[in-house]
Design an enzyme around this catalytic site. Structure first.
Site, short mmCIF file in Angstrom:
data_model
loop_
_atom_site.label_atom_id
_atom_site.label_comp_id
_atom_site.label_asym_id
_atom_site.label_seq_id
_atom_site.Cartn_x
_atom_site.Cartn_y
_atom_site.Cartn_z
N HIS A 79 0.83 -1.21 0.00
CA HIS A 79 0.00 0.00 0.00
C HIS A 79 0.87 1.27 0.00
CE1 HIS A 79 -3.93 -2.01 0.98
NE2 HIS A 79 -3.11 -2.91 1.48
N ARG A 116 -7.13 7.26 4.26
CA ARG A 116 -6.11 7.10 3.22
C ARG A 116 -6.52 5.96 2.30
NH1 ARG A 116 -1.36 4.07 2.23
NH2 ARG A 116 0.18 5.18 0.98
N ASN A 152 -10.30 -2.69 2.73
CA ASN A 152 -10.02 -2.66 1.28
C ASN A 152 -11.30 -2.38 0.52
OD1 ASN A 152 -7.26 -3.19 1.40
ND2 ASN A 152 -7.51 -5.41 1.18
N HIS A 344 -3.64 0.90 12.20
CA HIS A 344 -3.41 -0.41 12.81
C HIS A 344 -4.74 -1.05 13.19
CE1 HIS A 344 -1.74 -3.74 14.75
NE2 HIS A 344 -0.95 -3.18 15.65
N ARG A 363 -2.48 -9.76 11.47
CA ARG A 363 -2.41 -8.32 11.24
C ARG A 363 -2.23 -7.57 12.56
NH1 ARG A 363 -7.32 -6.13 7.90
NH2 ARG A 363 -5.89 -4.44 7.41
N TYR A 367 1.26 -4.47 11.89
CA TYR A 367 1.26 -3.03 11.59
C TYR A 367 2.17 -2.23 12.53
CZ TYR A 367 -2.42 -3.93 8.23
OH TYR A 367 -3.10 -4.39 7.14
N ARG A 374 9.35 1.85 9.62
CA ARG A 374 9.00 2.86 8.61
C ARG A 374 9.07 4.28 9.17
NH1 ARG A 374 4.39 5.37 6.52
NH2 ARG A 374 2.83 4.27 7.77
C1 HEM Z 1 -8.06 -8.36 5.11
C2 HEM Z 1 -6.81 -8.28 4.81
C3 HEM Z 1 -6.06 -6.99 4.75
C4 HEM Z 1 -6.52 -5.72 4.53
C5 HEM Z 1 -7.93 -5.28 4.30
C6 HEM Z 1 -5.38 -4.85 4.60
C7 HEM Z 1 -5.44 -3.48 4.44
C8 HEM Z 1 -4.36 -2.64 4.49
C9 HEM Z 1 -4.39 -1.23 4.19
C10 HEM Z 1 -5.62 -0.44 3.81
C11 HEM Z 1 -3.14 -0.76 4.33
C12 HEM Z 1 -2.68 0.66 4.06
C13 HEM Z 1 -2.88 1.53 5.25
C14 HEM Z 1 -2.48 2.94 4.90
O1 HEM Z 1 -3.16 3.57 4.09
O2 HEM Z 1 -1.48 3.42 5.47
C15 HEM Z 1 -2.32 -1.85 4.71
C16 HEM Z 1 -0.98 -1.75 4.97
C17 HEM Z 1 -0.24 -2.79 5.46
N1 HEM Z 1 -0.69 -4.08 5.66
FE1 HEM Z 1 -2.48 -4.82 5.35
N2 HEM Z 1 -4.27 -5.58 4.87
C18 HEM Z 1 -4.65 -6.90 4.97
C19 HEM Z 1 -3.86 -7.96 5.29
C20 HEM Z 1 -2.62 -7.83 5.79
C21 HEM Z 1 -1.88 -8.88 6.39
C22 HEM Z 1 -2.38 -10.31 6.56
C23 HEM Z 1 -0.70 -8.35 6.78
C24 HEM Z 1 0.45 -8.99 7.49
C25 HEM Z 1 0.39 -10.11 8.16
C26 HEM Z 1 -0.70 -6.96 6.40
C27 HEM Z 1 0.34 -6.09 6.59
C28 HEM Z 1 0.35 -4.79 6.20
C29 HEM Z 1 1.50 -3.92 6.34
C30 HEM Z 1 2.85 -4.31 6.90
C31 HEM Z 1 1.12 -2.67 5.87
C32 HEM Z 1 1.96 -1.40 5.82
C33 HEM Z 1 1.60 -0.58 7.04
C34 HEM Z 1 2.44 0.67 7.20
O3 HEM Z 1 3.58 0.70 6.73
O4 HEM Z 1 1.92 1.60 7.85
N3 HEM Z 1 -1.88 -6.67 5.83
N4 HEM Z 1 -3.09 -2.99 4.81
#
Ligand code: HEM
Length: 697
Positions: A79, A116, A152, A344, A363, A367, A374
């Site tokens: 993202h 966002r 999402n 988060h 999750r 985060y 980051r």
């Molecule tokens: C239903 C499943 C998921 C959804 C809806 C989702 C949604 C999102 C969204 C919307 C963001 C962006 C947030 C922003 O705008 O800053 C994001 C970032 C991220 N997601 Fe997910 N995600 C999902 C699954 C996962 C899973 C399973 C993991 C890890 C085990 C994960 C790890 C991350 C990480 C590491 C970021 C970057 C966060 C940051 O740097 O601030 N996500 N996710």
């Protein structure tokens, strides 16, 4: 603001952000170093004579370049590309029976938010319109603490367990040897992974459908994906899914348009969001809940609510509106706000709890962990956009980028030296619902998680023929980019298990023979209610919707009917839409007694920037009629199913480029004669009939 405004000066003493948007003027201010020293000049480094070497003594030079050298921080691991806005959430109070969360339960309560939107796979500098999932993350600055809804634009996910997330992302990101392709899932490793993980099949249906290429963030649905557990004030609990419903309806691009836009305007969605807010056409969504009983087996009508690859069809459990989100302010500084915002899933408030969905559980760890890298340490909650609006007294101390000056000598709990210390709130604090937990330690999934196809089939069956054609096109394009024949064949074999007709059409496009692939009778439908179709999944509008901040290109030239252009402009403005004058040259176009400004010269624009195209009267025989760019523009708008109109002799220009008798092509003698039909056609988003003809369905 003072000359040397600290980053948090936009925040009031309580920590609440002031209205963004008042950029302080730099007029009359003095340039200083980071230490506040006024500099004498900043265009020449300090040298031993005009032709001599630069001197180490030049602190201003070294400080300026050093700061610049460290301006970049790591982009998000997923993202990375996004756009955000501030807004307000207003509760209807209708959720009071299911949650104690005050921002939802109290009627009329207003809560500040930051939202966002993002793509998932591309880097920060990639294009907005890539085929991808879109993030839809909202930070509610509630007075009970910050609640983040990190969702999402699709209600399901590729995997059922977070332990596979690094694998999924390694497969989807550019391939590591040559770091290509950027911002695309159309490559071998992605399809290798998802064809081997058949649990991804339902999500692939969403990603390859029109949902993967939204028209704008303003016209996207959002989903919390996981099932949450809500707790009411009386202690009763329910299992709930969160939905965002855009007031403007759910609309997408068509694939060729998305690809062209990637080149013509890579910032298309970011610009659309900013332009709409600047024009006062504030994007709005209703927050809705699907509320299901909290039963011991955590299923609803046979659907496992802990499986993030499953939806609950709206026909089985309606989405009940509980409040409205309005985004009304652009961030002042992209880096400070949109880049540094940290969402988060674990940021919860009383009344909202997580469940044992194994994707959600992972999750909860990821985060905070990633944000420590980051954002350079554990104190990022002090960054203005991340700062809670509820008072913070957490006894956390020190660490990188600590900006607070904590007082006292006893930052520990309990203590007898600090003059008292913050006390825990007991039942008035965040209490985890005491759901029973027992079981053997195993690396296993529940048996119901083995159903990977029933809802993929439901999605396919719920699409209109033109949407099915787009889905076939999405699969055929992406798999057509896959080099390994075995991967293509494995994926098509998986599609046979979704629907034979779908698989046959994709296979035909790829030149694969599937006659020998047997039918497989799927076990476990995933839904005892046997919903064969869910009309709520289709995006084709049943009636015209609003057209706020839609953009209509008006082709014109010197000699055009300027009064007609004004009539059209006004009629569109009355509906919240904008007419943009497009001409063979910049500057102005004039007609005897008047003139009007040209917004775009043909050479700088493409059809993809417009939701509809109109040819003004008085243009036949003008340069706009003979410019080849006009033909390209009209032909593309036609192929993309957009409303096309002309008045007066503009119809001749139109006829020379497209079939003027096709559906959604409007002609009239004066501008006033076409406006009503044009607005109606825009409200339907596309001419679905024309798109169906083009798709041959
Ligand atoms: C239903 C499943 C998921 C959804 C809806 C989702 C949604 C999102 C969204 C919307 C963001 C962006 C947030 C922003 O705008 O800053 C994001 C970032 C991220 N997601 Fe997910 N995600 C999902 C699954 C996962 C899973 C399973 C993991 C890890 C085990 C994960 C790890 C991350 C990480 C590491 C970021 C970057 C966060 C940051 O740097 O601030 N996500 N996710």
């Amino acid at each position: 603001m003072t000359e040397n405004t600290p980053l948090d000066a936009r925040f009031s003493p309580t920590g609440a952000p002031q209205e963004p948007g008042d950029a302080a003027t730099q007029q009359g201010r003095r340039l200083t170093t980071a230490q506040g020293l006024r500099v004498d000049e900043t265009e020449h480094s300090l040298k031993a004579g005009p032709r001599g070497p630069s001197l180490l003594e030049d602190h201003h030079l070294r400080e300026k370049i050093t700061h610049f050298d460290h301006e970049r921080i790591p982009e998000r691991v997923v993202h990375a590309r996004g756009a955000g806005a501030y807004g307000t959430f207003r509760s209807y109070g209708t959720a009071a029976s299911v949650t104690a969360a005050r921002f939802l339960a109290e009627e009329g309560k207003e809560t500040r938010v930051f939202t966002r939107f993002s793509t998932v796979l591309g880097s920060r500098g990639s294009a907005d319109t890539a085929r991808d999932v879109r993030g839809f993350a909202t930070k509610f600055y509630t007075d009970e603490g910050t609640f983040d809804l990190v969702g999402n634009n699709m209600p399901v996910f590729f995997i059922q367990d977070a332990i596979k997330f690094p694998d999924l992302i390694h497969a989807g990101k550019p391939e590591p040897d040559r770091e290509i392709p950027q911002a695309q899932s159309a490559h071998d490793t992605f399809w290798d992974f998802v064809s081997l993980h058949t649990e991804a099949t339902h999500m692939l249906m969403w990603a390859m459908s029109d949902r993967g290429i939204p028209r704008s963030y303003r016209t996207m649905e959002g989903f919390g994906v996981h099932t949450f557990r809500l707790e009411a004030a009386d202690g009763s609990t329910s299992l709930v899914k969160f939905h965002w419903k855009p007031v403007l309806g759910v609309h997408s691009l068509v694939w060729e348009e998305a690809q062209l836009t990637g080149g013509a305007d890579p910032d298309f969605h970011r610009r659309d969001l900013a332009d709409a807010i600047a024009a006062g056409a504030y994007p709005e969504w209703e927050l809705g809940l699907q509320v299901m009983p909290d039963t011991p087996d955590e299923t609803f009508e046979g659907i496992d609510l802990l499986d993030p690859t499953k939806i609950v069809p709206e026909e089985l459990c309606p989405v009940q509106p509980v409040g409205r989100l309005t985004l009304h302010a652009e961030p002042t500084n992209y880096f400070a706000e949109t880049e540094q915002v940290a969402f988060h899933v674990a940021n919860l408030v009383p009344g909202i709890q997580v469940t044992n969905d194994p994707l959600m559980q992972g999750r909860l760890f990821s985060y905070l962990d990633t944000q420590i890298t980051r954002l350079g340490g554990p104190n990022f909650a002090q960054i203005p956009v991340n700062r809670p609006h509820a008072p913070v007294d957490d006894m956390q101390r020190d660490g990188m980028h600590q900006t607070a000056v904590h007082e006292g000598r006893a930052p520990y709990q309990p203590n007898s030296l600090g003059g008292g210390c913050p006390i825990a709130s007991g039942a008035a604090g965040y209490v985890h619902v005491p759901t029973p937990v027992e079981g053997r330690k195993v690396r296993e999934a529940p048996a119901s998680f083995a159903d990977h196809y029933s809802q993929a089939t439901l999605f396919w069956a719920s699409m209109t023929p033109v949407e099915q054609a787009h889905l076939v096109g999405g699969f055929t394009f992406e798999l057509g980019k896959v080099g390994e024949a075995a991967v293509r064949e494995r994926m098509v074999a998986n599609l046979v298990r979704v629907d034979r007709a779908l698989a046959e059409r994709v296979a035909a496009g790829l030149g694969i023979d599937i006659t020998d692939i047997p039918e497989v009778t799927e076990e476990g439908s995933g839904s005892s209610a046997d919903v064969a179709t869910s009309p709520a999944l289709s995006q084709v509008p049943q009636e015209p919707g609003r057209i706020d901040a839609r953009v209509i290109g008006v082709l014109a030239d010197d000699g055009a009917d300027l009064a007609g252009i004004d009539t059209l402009r006004q009629a569109l403005a009355d509906q919240g839409a904008t007419a943009v004058v497009v001409a063979p040259h910049g500057g102005e176009i004039s007609t005897g007694d008047g003139s009007t400004a040209v917004d775009k010269a043909l050479v700088t624009t493409r059809s993809v920037e417009y939701d509809a195209v109109v040819v003004a009267g008085g243009t036949a025989g003008s340069a706009v009629a003979t410019d080849p760019a006009t033909t390209v523009l009209l032909a593309e708008a036609f192929r993309h199913g957009k409303a096309i109109a002309a008045w007066g002799d503009g119809a001749e220009v139109l006829r020379s480029a497209v079939d003027a008798d096709a559906p959604g092509v409007i002609a009239g003698s004066g501008a006033g004669d076409v406006t009503h039909d044009l607005v109606t056609a825009l409200g339907m988003h596309r001419s679905w009939e024309r798109l169906a003809t083009i798709a041959g369905v």
